[in-house]
Motif scaffolding. Structure first.
Motif, mmCIF file in Angstrom:
data_model
loop_
_atom_site.group_PDB
_atom_site.id
_atom_site.type_symbol
_atom_site.label_atom_id
_atom_site.label_comp_id
_atom_site.label_asym_id
_atom_site.label_seq_id
_atom_site.Cartn_x
_atom_site.Cartn_y
_atom_site.Cartn_z
ATOM 1 N N LYS A 216 6.881 26.280 -3.723
ATOM 2 C CA LYS A 216 7.445 26.159 -5.071
ATOM 3 C C LYS A 216 6.396 25.775 -6.101
ATOM 4 O O LYS A 216 6.646 25.770 -7.301
ATOM 5 C CB LYS A 216 8.545 25.080 -5.069
ATOM 6 N N ASN A 217 5.210 25.374 -5.619
ATOM 7 C CA ASN A 217 4.174 24.887 -6.533
ATOM 8 C C ASN A 217 3.425 26.067 -7.167
ATOM 9 O O ASN A 217 2.473 26.589 -6.609
ATOM 10 C CB ASN A 217 3.203 23.980 -5.765
ATOM 11 N N PHE A 218 3.896 26.464 -8.333
ATOM 12 C CA PHE A 218 3.287 27.626 -8.978
ATOM 13 C C PHE A 218 1.961 27.293 -9.645
ATOM 14 O O PHE A 218 1.253 28.159 -10.115
ATOM 15 C CB PHE A 218 4.265 28.246 -9.988
ATOM 16 N N GLY A 219 1.648 25.987 -9.704
ATOM 17 C CA GLY A 219 0.403 25.575 -10.340
ATOM 18 C C GLY A 219 -0.822 25.815 -9.458
ATOM 19 O O GLY A 219 -1.957 25.670 -9.913
ATOM 20 N N VAL B 195 -4.594 20.151 8.658
ATOM 21 C CA VAL B 195 -3.661 20.041 9.776
ATOM 22 C C VAL B 195 -2.656 18.941 9.443
ATOM 23 O O VAL B 195 -3.045 17.793 9.225
ATOM 24 C CB VAL B 195 -4.398 19.693 11.089
ATOM 25 N N VAL B 196 -1.372 19.296 9.377
ATOM 26 C CA VAL B 196 -0.343 18.302 9.082
ATOM 27 C C VAL B 196 0.401 18.019 10.384
ATOM 28 O O VAL B 196 1.100 18.889 10.906
ATOM 29 C CB VAL B 196 0.632 18.817 8.008
ATOM 30 N N GLU B 197 0.219 16.820 10.917
ATOM 31 C CA GLU B 197 0.713 16.526 12.260
ATOM 32 C C GLU B 197 0.799 15.020 12.419
ATOM 33 O O GLU B 197 -0.142 14.307 12.074
ATOM 34 C CB GLU B 197 -0.283 17.168 13.250
ATOM 35 N N ASP B 198 1.930 14.530 12.955
ATOM 36 C CA ASP B 198 2.085 13.073 13.028
ATOM 37 C C ASP B 198 1.510 12.455 14.306
ATOM 38 O O ASP B 198 1.184 11.272 14.318
ATOM 39 C CB ASP B 198 3.553 12.676 12.858
ATOM 40 N N ILE C 250 2.368 13.758 2.626
ATOM 41 C CA ILE C 250 0.920 13.646 2.378
ATOM 42 C C ILE C 250 0.311 15.042 2.341
ATOM 43 O O ILE C 250 -0.539 15.355 1.507
ATOM 44 C CB ILE C 250 0.248 12.789 3.477
ATOM 45 N N GLY C 251 0.806 15.913 3.238
ATOM 46 C CA GLY C 251 0.314 17.290 3.293
ATOM 47 C C GLY C 251 0.520 18.013 1.968
ATOM 48 O O GLY C 251 -0.412 18.637 1.447
ATOM 49 N N VAL C 252 1.740 17.898 1.409
ATOM 50 C CA VAL C 252 2.050 18.561 0.140
ATOM 51 C C VAL C 252 1.110 18.071 -0.957
ATOM 52 O O VAL C 252 0.552 18.852 -1.724
ATOM 53 C CB VAL C 252 3.524 18.301 -0.255
ATOM 54 N N LEU D 253 9.232 22.079 7.509
ATOM 55 C CA LEU D 253 9.960 23.104 6.760
ATOM 56 C C LEU D 253 10.044 22.725 5.291
ATOM 57 O O LEU D 253 9.715 23.512 4.403
ATOM 58 C CB LEU D 253 11.371 23.282 7.338
ATOM 59 N N GLU D 254 10.456 21.454 5.067
ATOM 60 C CA GLU D 254 10.595 21.002 3.689
ATOM 61 C C GLU D 254 9.240 21.021 2.974
ATOM 62 O O GLU D 254 9.129 21.452 1.811
ATOM 63 C CB GLU D 254 11.180 19.578 3.662
ATOM 64 N N ALA D 255 8.209 20.575 3.692
ATOM 65 C CA ALA D 255 6.868 20.535 3.089
ATOM 66 C C ALA D 255 6.430 21.938 2.669
ATOM 67 O O ALA D 255 5.896 22.132 1.575
ATOM 68 C CB ALA D 255 5.868 19.939 4.075
ATOM 69 N N THR D 256 6.704 22.910 3.535
ATOM 70 C CA THR D 256 6.300 24.285 3.208
ATOM 71 C C THR D 256 7.058 24.794 1.980
ATOM 72 O O THR D 256 6.472 25.419 1.092
ATOM 73 C CB THR D 256 6.558 25.218 4.406
#
Ligand code: ADP
Length: 501
Positions: A439-442, A375-378, A406-408, A431-434
């Motif tokens: 983009k993380n193909f690894g 859960v990513v939430e401030d 931190i979520g990423v 949005l940016e985090a998603t």
């Protein structure tokens, strides 16, 4: 959905609604001032209204460790003609104040036939009262507090917040409903606000709920019930209920090894235990296990959100759990099922099913769709609520991140299957985090990402999907919506994997 899940959903919905009520206060007040408020006379189920109002405050009470109780006297008509919303508004205000101005002890709502006024059979006078053990109100302020925008003293706003509108509105509403809101209070000891209503009873088809419960419990008549609670009012209430239901109660106030020996000797038919009575000097989990060895069916009265006994209760046989505040229906049903008197076709069971509480124990959503969740939430409170909702759905592997960055990083470790993502957060938004996660193909496998947002604005959803999110839920979140979203997303991600392999 299990009962617990339903219960939590209902509480959340009600809490959301109460916030809306708050905003409406200001509007109401101006309406009342200009005499434009109209009172409705439609059938209202008084007991149900009280139960649902009390339930709205169960979190708040549990958080402050205040016992929130209610008692409806036998003989109070359940179905009356009245204004449901306005009655609820007054109760919400009085209970809210009682909890706000009480640091320890209890808040008790009672509904009784009023002794003072002459009541002619078809229009009984009912007294609704909210009593607390809080700071109390000095005699010189007793009138002042009913005035608009007025509080007992200048320090109140600083310490407790508030607008000073609630009681002014409540008093006017009570006037309009034909009663008068009054106060009894002793500074430092507590307050009681009460009002009388002349209630026209709605002719009912079938038996009232009280009688129905008594009849259904007849099958376990005469059984002995040992009750352990340190709260006197709760203890007396449970004793009273047992007597009304033809059971034989024994009350104890604190847990001790002596009590355990006594219970082992007397072998009651049922134990009802308030974990608070176990006391800090004993380990609650160890005590629960000792009690379980007595082989007596046991019902624990837990506070919502308290997790202490959760893991142990789940694996103890013969142990059930009821969440406070305990309604008559829930208590009666727990007694019946513990004592083996459940009859699937009983009217009590039907009544419970109608209230949305089927007792069938089925697997949790987590059994069906296991997942490691992040859960990513401030906002801390929202993290807590999400955690609670997910644990109610059976998810144990839940971690939290305070912002997108931190979520990423946590997702990059590769052991997250599903992310609940808030949109607006400091450092990095959702949005940016998603986008970064996508983009993380690894990653061994891309997680499902579900947006959680306070904005139901059109367009926001599109930007979420564009950023690579799978679904979108609006806050305040409900168990039902979270469950639906997890189900849909995980099912469709399974389908995708099957297709691609
Ligand atoms: P608010 O709670 O927004 O201040 P209210 O009109 O509901 O406004 O209450 C007015 C004042 O009455 C409160 O600020 C408080 O000083 C006093 N008061 C109300 N209820 C209680 C209570 N249960 N115990 C002590 N003081 C109370």
């Amino acid at each position: 959905l299990t009962d617990e899940q339903r219960e939590l959903t209902q509480i959340m919905r009600s809490s959301g609604q109460s916030l809306v009520h708050l905003i409406n206060d200001v509007l109401d007040f101006s309406k009342l001032e200009s005499d434009k408020m109209e009172i409705e006379k439609a059938p209202v189920d008084l007991i149900e209204l009280i139960e649902e109002t009390i339930e709205m405050f169960s979190y708040q009470a549990a958080e402050k460790a205040i016992e929130l109780l209610y008692y409806v006297e036998v003989g109070v008509p359940s179905l009356i003609f009245g204004d449901r919303e306005r009655l609820k508004q007054v109760l919400v205000n009085l209970i809210g104040n009682a909890l706000k101005f009480t640091e320890q002890g209890e808040v008790v709502v009672t509904v009784k036939r009023s002794a003072q006024q002459k009541d002619n059979g078809s229009e009984p006078v009912v007294r609704l009262a909210v009593r607390d053990t809080g700071i109390g109100i000095a005699p010189e302020n007793a009138d002042k507090i009913f005035e608009a925008f007025t509080q007992a003293d200048a320090s109140t706003t600083r310490q407790f917040g508030g607008t000073g509108l609630g009681l002014a509105i409540s008093r006017k509403l009570c006037d309009l409903m034909g009663g008068q809101l009054k106060l009894k209070s002793h500074l430092g000891e507590g307050s009681e606000f009460y009002f009388d209503l002349r209630c026209r009873e709605v002719p009912q088809q079938g038996k009232p709920r009280n009688e129905m419960i008594v009849e259904d419990l007849d099958r376990v008549r005469g059984k002995t019930v040992a009750i352990l609670t340190s709260n006197q009012t709760l203890g007396s209430l449970l004793v009273l209920k047992c007597r009304q239901w033809n059971l034989v109660p024994h009350l104890a106030a604190t847990y001790s090894p002596d009590l355990l020996r006594e219970l082992a000797r007397s072998q009651p038919d049922l134990l009802i235990i308030d974990p608070l009575a176990i006391g800090e000097q004993h380990n609650a989990i160890a005590v629960a296990e000792l009690l379980n060895r007595l082989e007596v069916p046991t019902v624990f009265l837990s506070s919502i959100g308290s997790q202490t006994l959760q893991p142990v209760l789940e694996r103890l046989p013969r142990v059930g759990q009821l969440f406070k505040p305990v309604s008559d229906l829930k208590l009666a049903e727990a007694i019946l099922s513990s004592l083996g008197g459940v009859d699937q076709h009983s009217r009590l069971n039907q009544a419970i099913a109608e209230k949305g509480g089927t007792r069938l124990k089925s697997g949790t959503l987590a059994d069906l769709h296991p997942a490691r969740i992040l859960v990513v939430e401030d906002v801390a409170m929202n993290r807590k609520i999400s955690g609670l909702v997910l644990s109610k759905l059976g998810y144990k592997d839940v971690s939290f991140a305070e912002n997108g960055q931190i979520g990423v990083e946590m997702v990059a470790k590769g052991d997250v299957d599903l992310v609940f993502m808030d949109l607006h957060m400091p450092v990095m938004g959702g949005l940016e985090a998603t986008e970064q996660i996508r983009k993380n193909f690894g990653l061994p496998r891309q997680p499902v990402v579900i947006a959680m947002t306070g904005h139901a604005i059109a367009g926001v959803k599109d930007s979420c999907l564009e950023a690579g999110m799978d679904d979108f839920i609006t806050k305040p979140i409900t168990i039902e919506r979270v469950e639906e979203s997890i189900r849909e997303c995980l099912e469709s991600s399974v389908n995708k994997t099957e297709l691609s392999s």
